[in-house]
Motif scaffolding. Structure first.
Motif, PDB file in Angstrom:
ATOM      1  N   ARG A  27      -1.183 -13.803  -8.302  1.00 11.84           N
ATOM      2  CA  ARG A  27      -1.311 -12.338  -8.293  1.00 11.84           C
ATOM      3  C   ARG A  27      -2.742 -11.922  -7.979  1.00 11.84           C
ATOM      4  O   ARG A  27      -2.983 -10.948  -7.266  1.00 11.84           O
ATOM      5  N   LEU A  28      -3.710 -12.649  -8.516  1.00  9.52           N
ATOM      6  CA  LEU A  28      -5.106 -12.334  -8.247  1.00  9.52           C
ATOM      7  C   LEU A  28      -5.433 -12.570  -6.767  1.00  9.52           C
ATOM      8  O   LEU A  28      -6.172 -11.782  -6.144  1.00  9.52           O
ATOM      9  N   ALA A  29      -4.862 -13.637  -6.192  1.00 11.63           N
ATOM     10  CA  ALA A  29      -5.082 -13.914  -4.770  1.00 11.63           C
ATOM     11  C   ALA A  29      -4.492 -12.804  -3.904  1.00 11.63           C
ATOM     12  O   ALA A  29      -5.076 -12.413  -2.883  1.00 11.63           O
ATOM     13  N   ALA A  30      -3.336 -12.267  -4.322  1.00  6.13           N
ATOM     14  CA  ALA A  30      -2.725 -11.168  -3.569  1.00  6.13           C
ATOM     15  C   ALA A  30      -3.614  -9.929  -3.624  1.00  6.13           C
ATOM     16  O   ALA A  30      -3.801  -9.236  -2.601  1.00  6.13           O
ATOM     17  N   LEU A  31      -4.188  -9.643  -4.787  1.00  7.31           N
ATOM     18  CA  LEU A  31      -5.102  -8.507  -4.900  1.00  7.31           C
ATOM     19  C   LEU A  31      -6.353  -8.740  -4.063  1.00  7.31           C
ATOM     20  O   LEU A  31      -6.878  -7.807  -3.443  1.00  7.31           O
ATOM     21  N   ARG A  32      -6.842  -9.964  -4.033  1.00  3.59           N
ATOM     22  CA  ARG A  32      -8.023 -10.268  -3.210  1.00  3.59           C
ATOM     23  C   ARG A  32      -7.740  -9.974  -1.732  1.00  3.59           C
ATOM     24  O   ARG A  32      -8.587  -9.395  -1.034  1.00  3.59           O
ATOM     25  N   ARG A  33      -6.529 -10.360  -1.275  1.00  4.18           N
ATOM     26  CA  ARG A  33      -6.178 -10.096   0.118  1.00  4.18           C
ATOM     27  C   ARG A  33      -6.127  -8.593   0.390  1.00  4.18           C
ATOM     28  O   ARG A  33      -6.511  -8.126   1.464  1.00  4.18           O
ATOM     29  N   MET A  34      -5.652  -7.823  -0.590  1.00  6.50           N
ATOM     30  CA  MET A  34      -5.615  -6.363  -0.427  1.00  6.50           C
ATOM     31  C   MET A  34      -7.025  -5.790  -0.341  1.00  6.50           C
ATOM     32  O   MET A  34      -7.293  -4.895   0.470  1.00  6.50           O
ATOM     33  N   VAL A  35      -7.929  -6.294  -1.175  1.00  6.48           N
ATOM     34  CA  VAL A  35      -9.318  -5.831  -1.141  1.00  6.48           C
ATOM     35  C   VAL A  35      -9.944  -6.190   0.209  1.00  6.48           C
ATOM     36  O   VAL A  35     -10.588  -5.352   0.853  1.00  6.48           O
ATOM     37  N   GLU A  36      -9.778  -7.422   0.636  1.00  3.29           N
ATOM     38  CA  GLU A  36     -10.365  -7.870   1.901  1.00  3.29           C
ATOM     39  C   GLU A  36      -9.812  -7.086   3.088  1.00  3.29           C
ATOM     40  O   GLU A  36     -10.535  -6.741   4.028  1.00  3.29           O
ATOM     41  N   GLY A  37      -8.509  -6.783   3.016  1.00  7.87           N
ATOM     42  CA  GLY A  37      -7.875  -6.092   4.134  1.00  7.87           C
ATOM     43  C   GLY A  37      -7.932  -4.583   4.028  1.00  7.87           C
ATOM     44  O   GLY A  37      -7.370  -3.887   4.882  1.00  7.87           O
ATOM     45  N   GLY A  38      -8.575  -4.063   2.992  1.00  8.64           N
ATOM     46  CA  GLY A  38      -8.647  -2.619   2.827  1.00  8.64           C
ATOM     47  C   GLY A  38      -7.302  -1.978   2.563  1.00  8.64           C
ATOM     48  O   GLY A  38      -7.060  -0.827   2.958  1.00  8.64           O
ATOM     49  N   ASP A  39      -6.408  -2.713   1.908  1.00  6.49           N
ATOM     50  CA  ASP A  39      -5.050  -2.214   1.659  1.00  6.49           C
ATOM     51  C   ASP A  39      -5.037  -1.349   0.398  1.00  6.49           C
ATOM     52  O   ASP A  39      -4.619  -1.777  -0.686  1.00  6.49           O
ATOM     53  N   GLY A  40      -5.500  -0.102   0.545  1.00  7.12           N
ATOM     54  CA  GLY A  40      -5.538   0.815  -0.582  1.00  7.12           C
ATOM     55  C   GLY A  40      -4.176   1.096  -1.169  1.00  7.12           C
ATOM     56  O   GLY A  40      -4.004   1.048  -2.400  1.00  7.12           O
ATOM     57  N   PRO A  41      -3.165   1.417  -0.365  1.00 14.18           N
ATOM     58  CA  PRO A  41      -1.831   1.697  -0.913  1.00 14.18           C
ATOM     59  C   PRO A  41      -1.251   0.502  -1.685  1.00 14.18           C
ATOM     60  O   PRO A  41      -0.598   0.677  -2.711  1.00 14.18           O
ATOM     61  N   GLY A  42      -1.508  -0.701  -1.176  1.00 15.79           N
ATOM     62  CA  GLY A  42      -1.015  -1.890  -1.872  1.00 15.79           C
ATOM     63  C   GLY A  42      -1.650  -2.041  -3.242  1.00 15.79           C
ATOM     64  O   GLY A  42      -0.966  -2.305  -4.239  1.00 15.79           O
ATOM     65  N   MET A  43      -2.981  -1.866  -3.281  1.00 16.86           N
ATOM     66  CA  MET A  43      -3.674  -1.964  -4.563  1.00 16.86           C
ATOM     67  C   MET A  43      -3.192  -0.888  -5.519  1.00 16.86           C
ATOM     68  O   MET A  43      -2.933  -1.152  -6.699  1.00 16.86           O
ATOM     69  N   GLU A  44      -3.080   0.336  -5.020  1.00 16.43           N
ATOM     70  CA  GLU A  44      -2.655   1.426  -5.901  1.00 16.43           C
ATOM     71  C   GLU A  44      -1.257   1.179  -6.441  1.00 16.43           C
ATOM     72  O   GLU A  44      -0.963   1.491  -7.608  1.00 16.43           O
ATOM     73  N   GLY A  45      -0.406   0.579  -5.640  1.00 17.12           N
ATOM     74  CA  GLY A  45       0.941   0.271  -6.105  1.00 17.12           C
ATOM     75  C   GLY A  45       0.924  -0.713  -7.276  1.00 17.12           C
ATOM     76  O   GLY A  45       1.649  -0.535  -8.256  1.00 17.12           O
ATOM     77  N   VAL A  46       0.096  -1.742  -7.157  1.00 15.24           N
ATOM     78  CA  VAL A  46      -0.030  -2.718  -8.255  1.00 15.24           C
ATOM     79  C   VAL A  46      -0.602  -2.044  -9.492  1.00 15.24           C
ATOM     80  O   VAL A  46      -0.097  -2.222 -10.611  1.00 15.24           O
ATOM     81  N   PHE A  47      -1.679  -1.261  -9.282  1.00 16.30           N
ATOM     82  CA  PHE A  47      -2.324  -0.596 -10.419  1.00 16.30           C
ATOM     83  C   PHE A  47      -1.365   0.380 -11.112  1.00 16.30           C
ATOM     84  O   PHE A  47      -1.312   0.451 -12.339  1.00 16.30           O
ATOM     85  N   ARG A  48      -0.604   1.125 -10.305  1.00 15.24           N
ATOM     86  CA  ARG A  48       0.305   2.122 -10.878  1.00 15.24           C
ATOM     87  C   ARG A  48       1.429   1.447 -11.662  1.00 15.24           C
ATOM     88  O   ARG A  48       1.793   1.884 -12.759  1.00 15.24           O
ATOM     89  N   ARG A  49       1.969   0.365 -11.083  1.00 17.30           N
ATOM     90  CA  ARG A  49       3.032  -0.352 -11.789  1.00 17.30           C
ATOM     91  C   ARG A  49       2.514  -0.908 -13.113  1.00 17.30           C
ATOM     92  O   ARG A  49       3.189  -0.831 -14.148  1.00 17.30           O
ATOM     93  N   ALA A  50       1.299  -1.436 -13.110  1.00 17.55           N
ATOM     94  CA  ALA A  50       0.714  -1.968 -14.337  1.00 17.55           C
ATOM     95  C   ALA A  50       0.449  -0.859 -15.353  1.00 17.55           C
ATOM     96  O   ALA A  50       0.729  -1.013 -16.548  1.00 17.55           O
ATOM     97  N   LYS A  51      -0.086   0.258 -14.879  1.00 16.70           N
ATOM     98  CA  LYS A  51      -0.378   1.375 -15.786  1.00 16.70           C
ATOM     99  C   LYS A  51       0.894   1.900 -16.439  1.00 16.70           C
ATOM    100  O   LYS A  51       0.951   2.105 -17.660  1.00 16.70           O
TER     101      LYS A  51
END
Length: 288
Positions: free
Chosen positions: A251-275
């Motif tokens: 899961r951390l590797a997937a988030l790293r790929r989102m950060v590297e690729g500038g995938d804001g919607p992907g990150m927000e989706g993970v953060f929102r689901r967790a919240k």
């Protein structure tokens, strides 16, 4: 007065064992309490605080005439404790533990000649980052879960007696097999401790720790737990913990790929689901 148990021996009178003795005394569940351990100062303090009525450095002497023995030591030490005390335990007495890893302990104890001693593995999911008998308090288990881990060898009456004891001190009791317990605890307890320790250790190598505030404090609170105890827990539950680490690293590797690729919607989706998941959990617990 009718008691669930006449005499409880607690081997390892720390936060958990001490709190259980305090709560059982306060609720009138047990008549007499014996504390046992290797550290004289802690035992003397337990006696002075009224947590126990008598103390013994010799575990074998401590369990004589007790109809309930609670082992509150790390797993590997606890296995040797049980091996040592079994010949002195009363026929029909109930033996349990409060350890955070169940599989190795249950297998080891059930492989011994228990004679007429009735064993039930247990784990109260309660605690603080503090340790020792002075940290104990009778309300520790209120509205918390305690997991009992019966097997096909478990005596039903012993299981019911322990269930009544834990419910009597305010806990909600669940039954799981030892392996399921260890997988769950690896995810929700052992892995978080490992991460907290690693995060603080990493911060110590940088220059930001003096600027850390409430968020860092709250996230890393459990890194103040006993290093010796958590070393043992991680090693005793290594297989389940490694599986949890693998899943977390993915899961951390997937988030790293989102950060590297500038995938804001992907990150927000993970953060929102967790919240949303955490907010719902807090609400269910009555903590929100």
């Amino acid at each position: 007065m009718s008691f669930l148990f006449e005499q409880m021996t607690v081997i390892g009178v720390g936060l958990i064992g001490g709190s259980l003795a305090r709560a059982a005394r306060q609720r009138g569940l047990v008549c007499r309490f014996v504390g046992a351990g290797r550290g004289a100062p802690n035992l003397e303090r337990a006696l002075a605080l009224g947590v126990v009525d008598r103390v013994e450095r010799d575990h074998r002497l401590a369990v004589r005439d007790s109809d309930l023995v609670v082992v509150g030591t790390p797993v590997q030490a606890g296995i040797e404790v049980v091996r040592n005390i079994l010949p002195e335990m009363s026929p029909g007495a109930v033996l349990t533990d409060v350890g955070s890893v169940k599989g190795p302990f249950v297998r080891a104890v059930e492989g011994m000649d228990l004679r007429q001693v009735r064993f039930v593995g247990g784990h109260p999911i309660a605690g603080t980052e503090r340790s020792g008998v002075e940290a104990s308090f009778p309300e520790l288990f209120e509205n918390r879960r305690t997991i009992l881990t019966p097997t096909q060898k478990t005596d039903p009456k012993a299981l019911q007696a322990l269930k009544s004891l834990w419910e009597g001190v305010g806990a909600q009791v669940d039954l799981l097999n030892p392996e399921a317990h260890d997988r769950i605890l690896a995810d929700i307890s052992h892995l978080p401790h490992l991460i907290a320790y690693a995060l603080v250790d990493s911060a110590l190598e940088g220059e930001g720790l003096p600027y850390a505030a409430g968020g860092f404090r709250d996230f890393t609170r459990i890194a103040s737990s006993s290093p010796e105890m958590w070393r043992e827990i991680c090693l005793d539950n290594r297989n389940a913990l490694l599986a949890s680490l693998d899943a977390f690293e993915a899961r951390l590797a997937a988030l790293r790929r989102m950060v590297e690729g500038g995938d804001g919607p992907g990150m927000e989706g993970v953060f929102r689901r967790a919240k949303e998941g955490r907010d719902g959990w807090l609400k269910d617990k009555g903590w929100a």
